[in-house]
Design a protein around this motif. Structure first.
Motif, PDB file in Angstrom:
ATOM      1  N   ASP A   1       0.895  -1.249   0.151  1.00  0.00           N
ATOM      2  CA  ASP A   1       0.032  -0.174  -0.098  1.00  0.00           C
ATOM      3  C   ASP A   1       0.942   1.105  -0.083  1.00  0.00           C
ATOM      4  O   ASP A   1       1.778   1.682   0.915  1.00  0.00           O
ATOM      5  CB  ASP A   1      -0.928  -0.032   1.342  1.00  0.00           C
TER       6      ASP A   1
ATOM      7  N   GLN B   1      -7.700   2.128   5.566  1.00  0.00           N
ATOM      8  CA  GLN B   1      -7.467   1.471   4.269  1.00  0.00           C
ATOM      9  C   GLN B   1      -7.912   0.202   4.029  1.00  0.00           C
ATOM     10  O   GLN B   1      -8.827  -0.335   3.236  1.00  0.00           O
ATOM     11  CB  GLN B   1      -5.983   1.376   3.888  1.00  0.00           C
ATOM     12  N   GLU B   2      -8.077  -0.621   5.198  1.00  0.00           N
ATOM     13  CA  GLU B   2      -8.835  -2.007   5.055  1.00  0.00           C
ATOM     14  C   GLU B   2     -10.239  -1.831   5.159  1.00  0.00           C
ATOM     15  O   GLU B   2     -11.041  -2.672   4.629  1.00  0.00           O
ATOM     16  CB  GLU B   2      -8.395  -2.629   6.352  1.00  0.00           C
TER      17      GLU B   2
ATOM     18  N   ASN C   1     -11.752  -1.145   1.825  1.00  0.00           N
ATOM     19  CA  ASN C   1     -11.481  -1.971   0.869  1.00  0.00           C
ATOM     20  C   ASN C   1     -12.510  -3.270   0.775  1.00  0.00           C
ATOM     21  O   ASN C   1     -12.376  -3.965   1.745  1.00  0.00           O
ATOM     22  CB  ASN C   1      -9.989  -2.414   1.030  1.00  0.00           C
TER      23      ASN C   1
ATOM     24  N   SER D   1     -11.056  -6.659   1.353  1.00  0.00           N
ATOM     25  CA  SER D   1     -10.258  -7.191   2.628  1.00  0.00           C
ATOM     26  C   SER D   1     -10.375  -8.140   3.306  1.00  0.00           C
ATOM     27  O   SER D   1     -11.552  -8.503   3.643  1.00  0.00           O
ATOM     28  CB  SER D   1     -10.438  -5.823   3.468  1.00  0.00           C
TER      29      SER D   1
END
Length: 391
Positions: A49, A71-72, A75, A78
């Motif tokens: 990332d 971010q996870e 996503n 994820s």
């Protein structure tokens, strides 16, 4: 990640709280969970990332984890999506999401000052991240509050590849704690191992025999007060009366006194010395009294100030002998300062007892009232002791 479901399961407790329970009898030293490194949320294992790569150059551990969680959570593919979906969505018991009613219950309290100071620092960290990482999409302040709440209440500091990192450990973070005054409630232990890939990194095993239906418990931190439990974890213990209390005593311009008070481990501000400890501990009263006595020493009495420095250096701070006049002035200063704090509370102690009775079935409201009540009770005890020394 392996959880031995034949032995344990996650259940609801009350008001959105959950815990891990034994579903059948467990023998001592039985392994109940094993969580490998790739199942733990940490910035170390998101090397592809680019945003997190960039963040590592500027941010501290807790903010790196917050960016990683962001971010996870954003996503859709994820591997941690089931974990995030399982986390509590209603965070109204945590200070960053307190409504006006909860804040009003804490009006005039030390814990509200702690909360406001903490919130200010979190807001500053958010502004800093936004400046450093403008490319982060949907990175709002409310989302940052949510990430911080999860991290504060659930994260562990793990040593990964030789570096200490804030980490979220799914399933393990569902195990609840207990007040340090009840150590016999702990029935599981945790082992952390930095081993080669594929082997468990975090292992949870039974400490002793556990009967079916018993909740698993582990110590989060030692000697926590209810102030710390409320701020960090969003709850308090009915059986725990300990609270942290911040008291500021007025301080003049003497540099020697400032040096002495810092050597005693106190925070020294421009015009005050701050004492912040467990107000239910006898040592808290001793710390307050000693600081007040040092403040009341005449600035021109250099021999006395030098004697105090020497005794503190030789770990004999409680062997300092002050005059009766000094003792009286110090007690009077404490009484005046603490009575001012008491006057800021919107209710009297008896009113809080009545409110606790009225809210017997609502643990979140009871917790706030209890912290407020315990603060006032601690202050009142110190005032009573100070009056004894004054007379």
């Amino acid at each position: 990640m392996k959880i031995y479901k034949r032995k344990v399961e996650i259940r609801g407790i009350r008001e959105g709280m959950r815990g891990v329970f034994a579903v059948e009898d467990i023998a001592p030293s039985e392994e109940l969970m094993s969580i490998p490194l790739h199942a733990i949320i940490t910035h170390e294992y998101h090397t592809n990332d680019p945003t997190i790569k960039k963040a590592r150059r500027y941010l501290k551990n807790i903010d790196l984890l917050a960016v990683t969680v962001h971010q996870e959570m954003n996503n859709p593919n994820s591997t941690f999506k089931p974990y995030f979906d399982f986390l509590p969505q209603n965070l109204s018991n945590y200070f960053l999401f307190f409504d006006k009613e909860k804040r009003d219950l804490l009006k005039g309290t030390n814990v509200l000052k702690v909360i406001d100071s903490f919130t200010e620092r979190i807001n500053h960290r958010y502004d800093n991240i936004r400046k450093l990482l403008p490319e982060l999409a949907n990175f709002t302040l409310i989302n940052f509050y949510r990430y911080n709440t999860y991290i504060l209440s659930r994260s562990l500091i793990l040593k990964i590849n030789g570096k200490k990192q804030s980490s979220l450990v799914p399933s393990f973070d569902m195990i609840n704690t207990f007040p340090y005054t009840h150590p016999y409630l702990q029935n599981v232990w945790v082992a952390y191992k930095d081993r080669h890939p594929g082997e468990p990194y975090v292992r949870i095993a039974s400490l002793r025999s556990i009967k079916a239906g018993t909740e698993l418990r582990i110590m989060y931190r030692g000697d926590c007060t209810n102030t710390e439990y409320l701020v960090n974890y969003g709850f308090v213990f009915d059986t725990l009366k300990d609270v942290s209390l911040r008291v500021e005593l007025k301080l003049g311009n003497s540099q020697v006194k400032r040096k002495i008070l810092r050597k005693l481990g106190n925070e020294v501000k421009e015009n005050a010395v701050v004492i912040l400890k467990n107000a239910s501990d006898e040592k808290y009263w001793q710390s307050l009294r000693l600081a007040a006595q040092i403040i009341e020493v005449d600035d021109s009495d250099k021999d006395m100030l030098e004697r105090i420095l020497n005794l503190i250096a030789s770990n004999q701070k409680y062997d300092i002998i002050f005059s009766k006049d000094n003792e009286s002035k110090a007690a009077a200063q404490l009484i005046a300062t603490l009575n001012t704090l008491l006057a800021n509370y919107p209710t009297a102690i008896q009113e809080d007892y009545e409110l606790l009775y009225q809210h017997a079935s609502h643990s979140a409201t009871r917790g706030l009232i209890q912290v407020r009540l315990c603060e006032k009770a601690a202050i009142s005890r110190i005032v009573a002791v100070s009056y004894t020394h004054l007379t």
